[in-house]
Motif scaffolding. Structure first.
Motif, PDB file in Angstrom:
ATOM      1  N   SER A 113       0.841  -1.186   0.000  1.00 31.01           N
ATOM      2  CA  SER A 113       0.000   0.000   0.000  1.00 31.01           C
ATOM      3  C   SER A 113       0.882   1.244   0.000  1.00 31.01           C
ATOM      4  CB  SER A 113      -0.900   0.008   1.246  1.00 31.01           C
ATOM      5  OG  SER A 113      -1.611   1.220   1.357  1.00 31.01           O
ATOM      6  N   LEU A 114       0.671   2.143  -0.980  1.00 25.00           N
ATOM      7  CA  LEU A 114       1.380   3.417  -1.031  1.00 25.00           C
ATOM      8  C   LEU A 114       0.398   4.556  -0.836  1.00 25.00           C
ATOM      9  CD1 LEU A 114       4.014   3.254  -3.932  1.00 25.00           C
ATOM     10  CD2 LEU A 114       4.306   2.751  -1.515  1.00 25.00           C
ATOM     11  N   GLY A 115       0.772   5.490   0.030  1.00 23.70           N
ATOM     12  CA  GLY A 115      -0.081   6.639   0.303  1.00 23.70           C
ATOM     13  C   GLY A 115       0.357   7.874  -0.463  1.00 23.70           C
ATOM     14  N   TYR A 116      -0.608   8.765  -0.723  1.00 20.48           N
ATOM     15  CA  TYR A 116      -0.327  10.032  -1.392  1.00 20.48           C
ATOM     16  C   TYR A 116      -1.328  11.077  -0.908  1.00 20.48           C
ATOM     17  CZ  TYR A 116      -4.358   8.914  -4.324  1.00 20.48           C
ATOM     18  OH  TYR A 116      -5.630   8.608  -4.753  1.00 20.48           O
ATOM     19  N   SER A 117      -0.973  12.331  -1.054  1.00 23.56           N
ATOM     20  CA  SER A 117      -1.836  13.425  -0.618  1.00 23.56           C
ATOM     21  C   SER A 117      -2.906  13.714  -1.666  1.00 23.56           C
ATOM     22  CB  SER A 117      -1.007  14.689  -0.366  1.00 23.56           C
ATOM     23  OG  SER A 117      -1.856  15.795  -0.151  1.00 23.56           O
ATOM     24  N   LYS A 118      -4.159  13.700  -1.259  1.00 18.30           N
ATOM     25  CA  LYS A 118      -5.248  14.038  -2.159  1.00 18.30           C
ATOM     26  C   LYS A 118      -5.261  15.520  -2.513  1.00 18.30           C
ATOM     27  CE  LYS A 118      -8.449  10.411  -0.626  1.00 18.30           C
ATOM     28  NZ  LYS A 118      -9.764  10.148  -0.010  1.00 18.30           N
ATOM     29  N   THR A 119      -4.512  16.325  -1.747  1.00 23.03           N
ATOM     30  CA  THR A 119      -4.498  17.769  -1.990  1.00 23.03           C
ATOM     31  C   THR A 119      -3.365  18.187  -2.918  1.00 23.03           C
ATOM     32  OG1 THR A 119      -3.129  18.169  -0.019  1.00 23.03           O
ATOM     33  CG2 THR A 119      -5.511  18.179   0.280  1.00 23.03           C
ATOM     34  N   GLU A 120      -2.549  17.243  -3.378  1.00 28.14           N
ATOM     35  CA  GLU A 120      -1.431  17.580  -4.251  1.00 28.14           C
ATOM     36  C   GLU A 120      -1.924  18.033  -5.618  1.00 28.14           C
ATOM     37  OE1 GLU A 120      -0.568  13.198  -6.273  1.00 28.14           O
ATOM     38  OE2 GLU A 120       0.775  13.952  -4.728  1.00 28.14           O
ATOM     39  N   LYS A 121      -1.084  18.745  -6.326  1.00 21.56           N
ATOM     40  CA  LYS A 121      -1.385  19.117  -7.701  1.00 21.56           C
ATOM     41  C   LYS A 121      -1.414  17.853  -8.545  1.00 21.56           C
ATOM     42  CE  LYS A 121       0.024  22.420 -11.261  1.00 21.56           C
ATOM     43  NZ  LYS A 121       1.022  23.463 -11.644  1.00 21.56           N
TER      44      LYS A 121
END
Length: 236
Positions: A113-121
């Motif tokens: 599982s890899l996480g990322y910011s939903k607010t990123e461009k």
């Protein structure tokens, strides 16, 4: 990103991929690759044993950067967790192997599982693939992407065919010039459905072209690969 945001399900998204196998010998962990289409934050690997005793080796890499390297034994229904940090927009690959422990058959389920910011461009991508099977030599053809965007990076992923052993030589041309030769191996071999990824920083509007060839490295089985070129860019 703050720790508060990192733990907030409303601001963090996840991409999950899984691999599972049982073997009486050795099995390679395959196809746990993630495109460079997010600014990845943290990664988690969950391993569940499915046979009496198994031995695993697991690596996580972002390009040439090693994120995790571990070896361990696991029993049936035992669960083990491994965390790593990425903190950048890179292609991530989890590889390794599963094998017998003494005389017992081996088995495991590996979930990444890899996480990322939903607010990123938003990061967009353009993808193109070429594939072939050969009993000799086959030249890579038409595997290019036009200069339609200012590319952040590009990734070449090479995936083999089942029961085939294939030799491969690759070059990357950016605006017609050889590029990133220090990152590409002179030649390499792919066994079965294992894979390799190569990532390049581009940072300009340019055409991209993958050239080279594949060969029949296994005399009796023939050769075969699928090669995918993916270029990423930021949405305006």
């Amino acid at each position: 990103m703050s720790d508060e945001d990192r733990n907030n399900p409303e601001t963090i998204g996840y991409v999950v991929k899984k691999w599972e196998d049982a073997t009486g010998g050795v099995s390679k962990i395959e196809r746990l690759t993630f495109d460079a289409d997010h600014n990845w934050t943290d990664g988690k690997i969950t391993v569940t044993g499915t046979r009496s005793k198994s031995w695993l080796e697991i690596e996580a890499n972002a390009g040439s950067k090693n994120l995790l390297d571990t070896e361990f034994k696991i029993k049936n229904e035992e669960v083990m967790y491994f965390d790593f940090k990425v903190r950048e927009c890179r292609a991530v690959a989890v590889t390794g192997k599963l094998q017998n422990w003494y005389v017992f058959g081996a088995g495991a389920l590996v979930s990444v599982s890899l996480g990322y910011s939903k607010t990123e461009k938003p990061i967009k991508k353009v993808e193109k693939s070429w594939s072939d099977s050969t009993a000799g030599i086959s030249c890579i053809e038409g595997l290019g992407i036009d200069a339609t965007h200012h590319w952040k990076s590009c990734v070449i992923e090479v995936v083999g065919d089942k029961d085939q052993v294939t030799g491969c030589l690759l070059t990357l041309l950016v605006d017609g010039d050889l590029y990133g030769m220090d990152l590409l191996e002179d030649s390499f071999t792919i066994s079965g459905t294992s894979s390799k990824i190569f990532e390049f920083n581009i940072d300009k509007k340019s055409s991209l072209l993958v050239a080279g060839y594949i060969t029949n490295a296994g005399v009796f089985t023939g050769g075969g690969l699928r090669i995918t070129l993916t270029a990423t860019y930021e949405e305006d």
